[in-house]
Design an enzyme around this catalytic site. Structure first.
Site, mmCIF file in Angstrom:
data_model
loop_
_atom_site.group_PDB
_atom_site.id
_atom_site.type_symbol
_atom_site.label_atom_id
_atom_site.label_comp_id
_atom_site.label_asym_id
_atom_site.label_seq_id
_atom_site.Cartn_x
_atom_site.Cartn_y
_atom_site.Cartn_z
ATOM 1 N N ARG A 1 -5.068 27.725 -15.334
ATOM 2 C CA ARG A 1 -5.352 28.681 -16.421
ATOM 3 C C ARG A 1 -6.660 29.437 -16.198
ATOM 4 O O ARG A 1 -6.972 30.385 -16.917
ATOM 5 C CB ARG A 1 -5.464 27.943 -17.765
ATOM 6 C CG ARG A 1 -4.154 27.598 -18.426
ATOM 7 C CD ARG A 1 -4.398 26.896 -19.742
ATOM 8 N NE ARG A 1 -5.157 25.662 -19.595
ATOM 9 C CZ ARG A 1 -6.409 25.486 -20.017
ATOM 10 N NH1 ARG A 1 -7.064 26.458 -20.603
ATOM 11 N NH2 ARG A 1 -7.028 24.324 -19.834
ATOM 12 N N THR B 1 -13.373 24.487 -5.814
ATOM 13 C CA THR B 1 -14.364 24.139 -6.832
ATOM 14 C C THR B 1 -15.728 23.944 -6.173
ATOM 15 O O THR B 1 -15.815 23.344 -5.107
ATOM 16 C CB THR B 1 -13.912 22.838 -7.540
ATOM 17 O OG1 THR B 1 -12.650 23.114 -8.135
ATOM 18 C CG2 THR B 1 -14.903 22.376 -8.573
ATOM 19 N N ALA C 1 -14.187 24.746 0.544
ATOM 20 C CA ALA C 1 -14.816 26.029 0.889
ATOM 21 C C ALA C 1 -15.576 26.583 -0.311
ATOM 22 O O ALA C 1 -14.971 26.919 -1.322
ATOM 23 C CB ALA C 1 -13.759 27.026 1.356
ATOM 24 N N PRO C 2 -16.898 26.665 -0.206
ATOM 25 C CA PRO C 2 -17.669 27.233 -1.315
ATOM 26 C C PRO C 2 -17.345 28.703 -1.543
ATOM 27 O O PRO C 2 -17.585 29.229 -2.619
ATOM 28 C CB PRO C 2 -19.122 27.089 -0.861
ATOM 29 C CG PRO C 2 -19.118 26.194 0.314
ATOM 30 C CD PRO C 2 -17.750 26.232 0.909
ATOM 31 N N PHE D 1 -14.195 31.661 -0.447
ATOM 32 C CA PHE D 1 -12.988 32.018 0.294
ATOM 33 C C PHE D 1 -12.954 33.493 0.701
ATOM 34 O O PHE D 1 -12.006 33.918 1.348
ATOM 35 C CB PHE D 1 -11.739 31.710 -0.543
ATOM 36 C CG PHE D 1 -11.397 30.253 -0.591
ATOM 37 C CD1 PHE D 1 -10.899 29.606 0.532
ATOM 38 C CD2 PHE D 1 -11.565 29.521 -1.743
ATOM 39 C CE1 PHE D 1 -10.576 28.261 0.502
ATOM 40 C CE2 PHE D 1 -11.243 28.171 -1.781
ATOM 41 C CZ PHE D 1 -10.748 27.543 -0.661
ATOM 42 N N HIS E 1 -24.069 36.009 -10.000
ATOM 43 C CA HIS E 1 -22.721 35.699 -10.475
ATOM 44 C C HIS E 1 -22.572 36.052 -11.956
ATOM 45 O O HIS E 1 -23.567 36.227 -12.659
ATOM 46 C CB HIS E 1 -22.420 34.207 -10.286
ATOM 47 C CG HIS E 1 -22.078 33.852 -8.871
ATOM 48 N ND1 HIS E 1 -23.033 33.634 -7.908
ATOM 49 C CD2 HIS E 1 -20.872 33.697 -8.254
ATOM 50 C CE1 HIS E 1 -22.446 33.348 -6.760
ATOM 51 N NE2 HIS E 1 -21.136 33.386 -6.933
ATOM 52 N N HIS E 2 -21.303 36.065 -12.408
ATOM 53 C CA HIS E 2 -20.988 36.239 -13.837
ATOM 54 C C HIS E 2 -21.637 35.112 -14.655
ATOM 55 O O HIS E 2 -21.912 34.024 -14.114
ATOM 56 C CB HIS E 2 -19.466 36.230 -14.030
ATOM 57 C CG HIS E 2 -18.818 34.958 -13.552
ATOM 58 N ND1 HIS E 2 -18.660 33.858 -14.365
ATOM 59 C CD2 HIS E 2 -18.329 34.597 -12.332
ATOM 60 C CE1 HIS E 2 -18.096 32.882 -13.685
ATOM 61 N NE2 HIS E 2 -17.884 33.304 -12.443
ATOM 62 N N LYS F 1 -20.507 31.111 -15.063
ATOM 63 C CA LYS F 1 -20.599 30.137 -13.966
ATOM 64 C C LYS F 1 -21.448 28.946 -14.410
ATOM 65 O O LYS F 1 -22.519 29.115 -14.996
ATOM 66 C CB LYS F 1 -21.211 30.808 -12.731
ATOM 67 C CG LYS F 1 -21.215 29.915 -11.508
ATOM 68 C CD LYS F 1 -21.514 30.692 -10.242
ATOM 69 C CE LYS F 1 -21.575 29.782 -9.038
ATOM 70 N NZ LYS F 1 -20.349 29.013 -8.793
HETATM 71 P P1 NAP Z 1 -12.706 28.793 -15.001
HETATM 72 O O1 NAP Z 1 -12.145 30.151 -15.267
HETATM 73 O O2 NAP Z 1 -13.575 28.146 -16.029
HETATM 74 O O3 NAP Z 1 -11.462 27.822 -14.676
HETATM 75 C C1 NAP Z 1 -11.547 26.434 -14.602
HETATM 76 C C2 NAP Z 1 -10.272 25.869 -15.189
HETATM 77 O O4 NAP Z 1 -10.232 24.440 -15.000
HETATM 78 C C3 NAP Z 1 -10.161 26.101 -16.710
HETATM 79 O O5 NAP Z 1 -8.867 26.586 -17.016
HETATM 80 C C4 NAP Z 1 -10.395 24.708 -17.290
HETATM 81 O O6 NAP Z 1 -9.764 24.522 -18.539
HETATM 82 C C5 NAP Z 1 -9.762 23.857 -16.195
HETATM 83 N N1 NAP Z 1 -10.116 22.448 -16.297
HETATM 84 C C6 NAP Z 1 -11.260 21.886 -16.785
HETATM 85 N N2 NAP Z 1 -11.171 20.537 -16.749
HETATM 86 C C7 NAP Z 1 -9.959 20.254 -16.225
HETATM 87 C C8 NAP Z 1 -9.268 19.041 -15.952
HETATM 88 N N3 NAP Z 1 -9.817 17.838 -16.214
HETATM 89 N N4 NAP Z 1 -8.024 19.113 -15.404
HETATM 90 C C9 NAP Z 1 -7.470 20.304 -15.145
HETATM 91 N N5 NAP Z 1 -8.051 21.484 -15.412
HETATM 92 C C10 NAP Z 1 -9.293 21.459 -15.938
HETATM 93 O O7 NAP Z 1 -13.529 28.807 -13.639
HETATM 94 P P2 NAP Z 1 -13.282 29.692 -12.312
HETATM 95 O O8 NAP Z 1 -14.153 30.883 -12.351
HETATM 96 O O9 NAP Z 1 -11.837 29.834 -12.071
HETATM 97 O O10 NAP Z 1 -13.915 28.707 -11.219
HETATM 98 C C11 NAP Z 1 -13.392 27.426 -10.967
HETATM 99 C C12 NAP Z 1 -14.231 26.768 -9.869
HETATM 100 O O11 NAP Z 1 -14.102 27.525 -8.656
HETATM 101 C C13 NAP Z 1 -15.747 26.733 -10.159
HETATM 102 O O12 NAP Z 1 -16.294 25.567 -9.625
HETATM 103 C C14 NAP Z 1 -16.276 27.966 -9.424
HETATM 104 O O13 NAP Z 1 -17.639 27.857 -9.091
HETATM 105 C C15 NAP Z 1 -15.397 27.938 -8.196
HETATM 106 N N6 NAP Z 1 -15.235 29.217 -7.494
HETATM 107 C C16 NAP Z 1 -15.017 29.109 -6.152
HETATM 108 C C17 NAP Z 1 -14.792 30.237 -5.407
HETATM 109 C C18 NAP Z 1 -14.540 30.076 -3.926
HETATM 110 O O14 NAP Z 1 -14.343 31.089 -3.227
HETATM 111 N N7 NAP Z 1 -14.521 28.854 -3.399
HETATM 112 C C19 NAP Z 1 -14.806 31.507 -6.011
HETATM 113 C C20 NAP Z 1 -15.021 31.584 -7.381
HETATM 114 C C21 NAP Z 1 -15.210 30.408 -8.117
HETATM 115 P P3 NAP Z 1 -10.634 24.666 -19.925
HETATM 116 O O15 NAP Z 1 -11.288 26.013 -19.831
HETATM 117 O O16 NAP Z 1 -9.620 24.547 -20.986
HETATM 118 O O17 NAP Z 1 -11.630 23.544 -19.888
#
Ligand code: NAP
Length: 267
Positions: free
Chosen positions: A13, A101, A126-127, A129, A156-157, A160
């Site tokens: 989500r 993550t 991968a920190p 992608f 970042h936004h 984060k």
């Molecule tokens: P986000 O929009 O907040 O999405 C995280 C999702 O995980 C939310 O839907 C959240 O639900 C859900 N979640 C929380 N606890 C959970 C659980 N126990 N089981 C299953 N789902 C759960 O964040 P995002 O921007 O997508 O970023 C996610 C991660 O990726 C962060 O660590 C970010 O730093 C990282 N990231 C990595 C890259 C890369 O290239 N590697 C790029 C961007 C971001 P709720 O909101 O309902 O809690």
């Protein structure tokens, strides 16, 4: 590639997760077979995301999920605590993982590396992608050989959770491998406001900016007598990460160890 790769995702989500679900739907040899969430248990991913034809069920618990479906790859885009727990569970279940993550420390990666070896299971953490960001890190490592003075500004936004970003830390780690150890700034400098000089990684300063409107951006600024060198990367939308996610899912199928950083699977 002929074989269909069956995928389980956590974080579907979220901003990155929903983009990844879209990628899976658009990729002929990828199939989403289940998701793990702490909400909407028993519903399908399609119902929750409003996507027709996405019938993958939502499980509450990754262990339970992996016992009930035949997954090839587990993808995690959640948060540090959940991502850590999920990575351990997936490795112990012998399911290959692609972990986007962020927030994993060097010690976490080392521990997971050992666990992956013990279980003969492939993992890519991968920190970042975005292929341009991976190149930014590689170019910074190259420059770090010749410039001892460097500061990193990651932007970042404002939603984060972790700071500095995984990319910021990974960049500092890569530069520190080649740079002469050196404390950035004047030896007698004093912070008049706490945090003014940023975080300290092996003497390299990392500054974290959080603003609405931003996605993921980083500048690596090198300085030397009479010159500066700026290496900058910008992700303007989350689509920029998807070619790296696709590559990682394909490449992890050939791995039986943990690889940290997309740079290690790119030539
Ligand atoms: P986000 O929009 O907040 O999405 C995280 C999702 O995980 C939310 O839907 C959240 O639900 C859900 N979640 C929380 N606890 C959970 C659980 N126990 N089981 C299953 N789902 C759960 O964040 P995002 O921007 O997508 O970023 C996610 C991660 O990726 C962060 O660590 C970010 O730093 C990282 N990231 C990595 C890259 C890369 O290239 N590697 C790029 C961007 C971001 P709720 O909101 O309902 O809690």
């Amino acid at each position: 590639m002929n074989q269909t790769i069956k995928i389980v995702i956590a974080g579907a989500r979220g901003k990155m997760g929903s983009e990844t679900v879209q990628l899976i739907q658009e990729t002929e040899h990828f199939e989403l077979i289940a998701a793990v969430d702490h909400k909407y248990i028993g519903q399908t991913v399609g119902e929750v995301l409003g996507m027709d034809g996405v019938t993958a069920p939502i499980y509450h618990d990754l262990k339970d999920c992996l016992q009930n479906v035949e997954a090839d790859v587990f993808i995690d885009f959640t948060n540090y605590e959940t991502g850590m727990k999920h990575t351990e569970i997936a490795i112990e279940a012998g399911v290959r993982s692609v972990i986007g993550t962020s927030g994993f420390t060097k010690e976490d990666v080392a521990r997971l590396q050992t666990l992956a070896e013990e279980n003969n299971t492939g993992v890519i953490i991968a920190p970042n992608f975005a292929l341009g960001a991976v190149l930014m890190m590689k170019f910074s490592k190259l420059a770090g050989k010749y410039f001892d003075d460097v500061e990193i500004i990651e932007m970042h936004h404002d939603q984060k959770l972790d700071a500095p970003s995984g990319t910021g830390i990974k960049t500092a780690e890569m530069i520190a491998e080649v740079r002469k150890p050196h404390q950035q700034g004047h030896p007698n400098e004093k912070e008049l406001l706490k945090g003014a000089r940023g975080a300290d990684y092996d003497g390299i300063r990392i500054h974290s900016v959080r603003l609405p409107g931003l996605i993921a951006h980083q500048e690596v600024l090198f300085g030397s007598a009479g010159e500066t060198l700026l290496i900058r990367h910008d992700s303007y939308n989350r689509h920029s990460f998807m070619s790296g996610v696709k590559l990682a899912v394909e490449r992890v199928m050939e791995l039986n160890v943990l690889v940290y950083g997309l740079d290690n699977i790119l030539e």
